[in-house]
Motif scaffolding. Structure first.
Motif, PDB file in Angstrom:
ATOM      1  N   MET A 192       6.469  -0.746   3.426  1.00 34.08           N
ATOM      2  CA  MET A 192       7.255  -1.196   2.291  1.00 34.08           C
ATOM      3  C   MET A 192       7.818   0.038   1.588  1.00 34.08           C
ATOM      4  O   MET A 192       7.082   0.980   1.306  1.00 34.08           O
ATOM      5  CB  MET A 192       6.355  -2.014   1.353  1.00 34.08           C
ATOM      6  N   LYS A 193       9.100   0.027   1.314  1.00 38.03           N
ATOM      7  CA  LYS A 193       9.767   1.207   0.768  1.00 38.03           C
ATOM      8  C   LYS A 193       9.740   1.265  -0.753  1.00 38.03           C
ATOM      9  O   LYS A 193      10.035   2.297  -1.339  1.00 38.03           O
ATOM     10  CB  LYS A 193      11.206   1.246   1.257  1.00 38.03           C
ATOM     11  N   ILE A 194       9.401   0.164  -1.401  1.00 38.90           N
ATOM     12  CA  ILE A 194       9.308   0.116  -2.859  1.00 38.90           C
ATOM     13  C   ILE A 194       7.863   0.405  -3.253  1.00 38.90           C
ATOM     14  O   ILE A 194       6.935  -0.155  -2.670  1.00 38.90           O
ATOM     15  CB  ILE A 194       9.738  -1.266  -3.399  1.00 38.90           C
ATOM     16  N   LYS A 195       7.676   1.269  -4.236  1.00 42.76           N
ATOM     17  CA  LYS A 195       6.329   1.667  -4.672  1.00 42.76           C
ATOM     18  C   LYS A 195       6.119   1.315  -6.139  1.00 42.76           C
ATOM     19  O   LYS A 195       7.078   1.094  -6.890  1.00 42.76           O
ATOM     20  CB  LYS A 195       6.135   3.176  -4.508  1.00 42.76           C
ATOM     21  N   LYS A 196       4.853   1.319  -6.550  1.00 44.99           N
ATOM     22  CA  LYS A 196       4.505   1.081  -7.945  1.00 44.99           C
ATOM     23  C   LYS A 196       5.130   2.170  -8.813  1.00 44.99           C
ATOM     24  O   LYS A 196       5.084   3.347  -8.473  1.00 44.99           O
ATOM     25  CB  LYS A 196       2.985   1.082  -8.088  1.00 44.99           C
ATOM     26  N   GLY A 197       5.727   1.779  -9.934  1.00 39.64           N
ATOM     27  CA  GLY A 197       6.345   2.739 -10.848  1.00 39.64           C
ATOM     28  C   GLY A 197       7.832   2.932 -10.627  1.00 39.64           C
ATOM     29  O   GLY A 197       8.505   3.556 -11.449  1.00 39.64           O
ATOM     30  N   ASP A 198       8.395   2.403  -9.528  1.00 33.89           N
ATOM     31  CA  ASP A 198       9.831   2.533  -9.268  1.00 33.89           C
ATOM     32  C   ASP A 198      10.634   1.627 -10.196  1.00 33.89           C
ATOM     33  O   ASP A 198      10.176   0.558 -10.583  1.00 33.89           O
ATOM     34  CB  ASP A 198      10.159   2.123  -7.820  1.00 33.89           C
ATOM     35  N   LYS A 199      11.837   2.063 -10.527  1.00 35.53           N
ATOM     36  CA  LYS A 199      12.783   1.208 -11.250  1.00 35.53           C
ATOM     37  C   LYS A 199      13.572   0.437 -10.198  1.00 35.53           C
ATOM     38  O   LYS A 199      14.118   1.033  -9.265  1.00 35.53           O
ATOM     39  CB  LYS A 199      13.762   2.041 -12.084  1.00 35.53           C
ATOM     40  N   VAL A 200      13.603  -0.891 -10.345  1.00 34.74           N
ATOM     41  CA  VAL A 200      14.314  -1.725  -9.389  1.00 34.74           C
ATOM     42  C   VAL A 200      15.247  -2.684 -10.117  1.00 34.74           C
ATOM     43  O   VAL A 200      15.062  -2.977 -11.296  1.00 34.74           O
ATOM     44  CB  VAL A 200      13.344  -2.523  -8.487  1.00 34.74           C
ATOM     45  N   GLN A 201      16.255  -3.167  -9.389  1.00 35.95           N
ATOM     46  CA  GLN A 201      17.179  -4.167  -9.910  1.00 35.95           C
ATOM     47  C   GLN A 201      17.061  -5.407  -9.038  1.00 35.95           C
ATOM     48  O   GLN A 201      17.084  -5.311  -7.807  1.00 35.95           O
ATOM     49  CB  GLN A 201      18.614  -3.644  -9.881  1.00 35.95           C
ATOM     50  N   VAL A 202      16.934  -6.574  -9.675  1.00 37.33           N
ATOM     51  CA  VAL A 202      16.847  -7.841  -8.949  1.00 37.33           C
ATOM     52  C   VAL A 202      18.253  -8.200  -8.481  1.00 37.33           C
ATOM     53  O   VAL A 202      19.208  -8.134  -9.256  1.00 37.33           O
ATOM     54  CB  VAL A 202      16.258  -8.944  -9.843  1.00 37.33           C
ATOM     55  N   ILE A 203      18.394  -8.588  -7.201  1.00 37.49           N
ATOM     56  CA  ILE A 203      19.722  -8.845  -6.648  1.00 37.49           C
ATOM     57  C   ILE A 203      19.986 -10.323  -6.386  1.00 37.49           C
ATOM     58  O   ILE A 203      21.127 -10.681  -6.076  1.00 37.49           O
ATOM     59  CB  ILE A 203      19.948  -8.022  -5.354  1.00 37.49           C
ATOM     60  N   THR A 204      18.979 -11.190  -6.487  1.00 38.22           N
ATOM     61  CA  THR A 204      19.188 -12.621  -6.283  1.00 38.22           C
ATOM     62  C   THR A 204      18.331 -13.427  -7.239  1.00 38.22           C
ATOM     63  O   THR A 204      17.369 -12.918  -7.805  1.00 38.22           O
ATOM     64  CB  THR A 204      18.808 -13.064  -4.852  1.00 38.22           C
TER      65      THR A 204
END
Length: 110
Positions: free
Chosen positions: A1-13
């Motif tokens: 999984m490329k997303i880790k705890k603490g990352d800033k993410v944007q919801v796309i759906t």
């Protein structure tokens, strides 16, 4: 999984589309994550010693990792995660995560 705890993410759906938040927890075996302020559900809690009143509590539920993209705050853009190797002054090579759209290195918590 490329997303880790603490990352800033944007919801796309979904209902929370275009919402930006921080990843609070990751569940790699399920390919799911919990994002701050996204997929908020109401949970009915029984009275316990820690919470003697019980009642209805709002908390974030898991969402699938494919519904988010890594977010670059400087460029204000979301992109996919890629990898590249960087060499420091001492000659040590390190594999780092990169936002493919902006080319910015994603700093992990150490």
């Amino acid at each position: 999984m490329k997303i880790k705890k603490g990352d800033k993410v944007q919801v796309i759906t979904g209902t929370y589309k275009d919402t930006v938040g921080e990843v609070l927890a990751c569940f790699p075996k399920e390919d799911r994550i919990i994002v701050e302020g996204v997929n908020v559900v109401k949970k009915h809690m029984k009275p316990t010693q820690e919470n003697p009143d019980g009642g209805i509590v709002e908390k974030e539920a898991k969402i699938h990792v494919s519904n988010v993209m890594i977010y670059d705050e400087k460029a204000k853009k979301a992109g996919r995660v890629g990898y590249k190797f960087e060499t420091d002054k001492k000659g040590n090579t390190e594999k780092v995560r990169v936002n493919k759209k902006t080319g910015a290195v994603i700093k992990g918590k150490k």
